[in-house]
Design an enzyme around this catalytic site. Sequence first.
Site, mmCIF file in Angstrom:
data_model
loop_
_atom_site.group_PDB
_atom_site.id
_atom_site.type_symbol
_atom_site.label_atom_id
_atom_site.label_comp_id
_atom_site.label_asym_id
_atom_site.label_seq_id
_atom_site.Cartn_x
_atom_site.Cartn_y
_atom_site.Cartn_z
ATOM 1 N N LYS A 52 0.709 -1.256 -0.117
ATOM 2 C CA LYS A 52 -0.057 0.182 0.057
ATOM 3 C C LYS A 52 0.889 1.206 -0.131
ATOM 4 O O LYS A 52 0.490 2.345 -0.433
ATOM 5 C CB LYS A 52 -0.981 0.123 1.348
ATOM 6 C CG LYS A 52 -1.801 -1.136 1.135
ATOM 7 C CD LYS A 52 -3.000 -0.952 0.157
ATOM 8 C CE LYS A 52 -3.986 -2.064 0.391
ATOM 9 N NZ LYS A 52 -5.117 -1.796 -0.394
ATOM 10 N N SER A 77 -8.929 1.116 7.522
ATOM 11 C CA SER A 77 -8.951 0.171 8.588
ATOM 12 C C SER A 77 -7.715 -0.614 8.706
ATOM 13 O O SER A 77 -7.573 -1.628 9.480
ATOM 14 C CB SER A 77 -10.244 -0.628 8.686
ATOM 15 O OG SER A 77 -10.252 -1.366 7.628
#
Length: 101
Positions: A52, A77
Amino acid sequence: MITFPDDVLASYDRSKNYIRKTPLDYSPSLSKLIKGEVYLKLENIQKTGSFKIRGATNAILQLNKEQIKKGIITTSSGNHGAAVSYSARKLGGKASIIMPN
């Protein structure tokens, strides 16, 4: 629409100095299972523990310095939030991560 190779290579060029170059690791068991060669990209050794960081860093690098200093806000999250927070800090900004209950 993302184009290859132009957009992909531009993203790489922007972010390569901020992201670890991770190795490929040959997987004998998966290769045997599919009767072909399988290599695993070890993105788990990135500073934030996942791939990410690539997208977060690329996105933040497309902002100007004033925008980065104002701060980055995202919802996440997990790994995306960690990547945005890390990248924002490395690039001189702050990040607010909105998490669900």
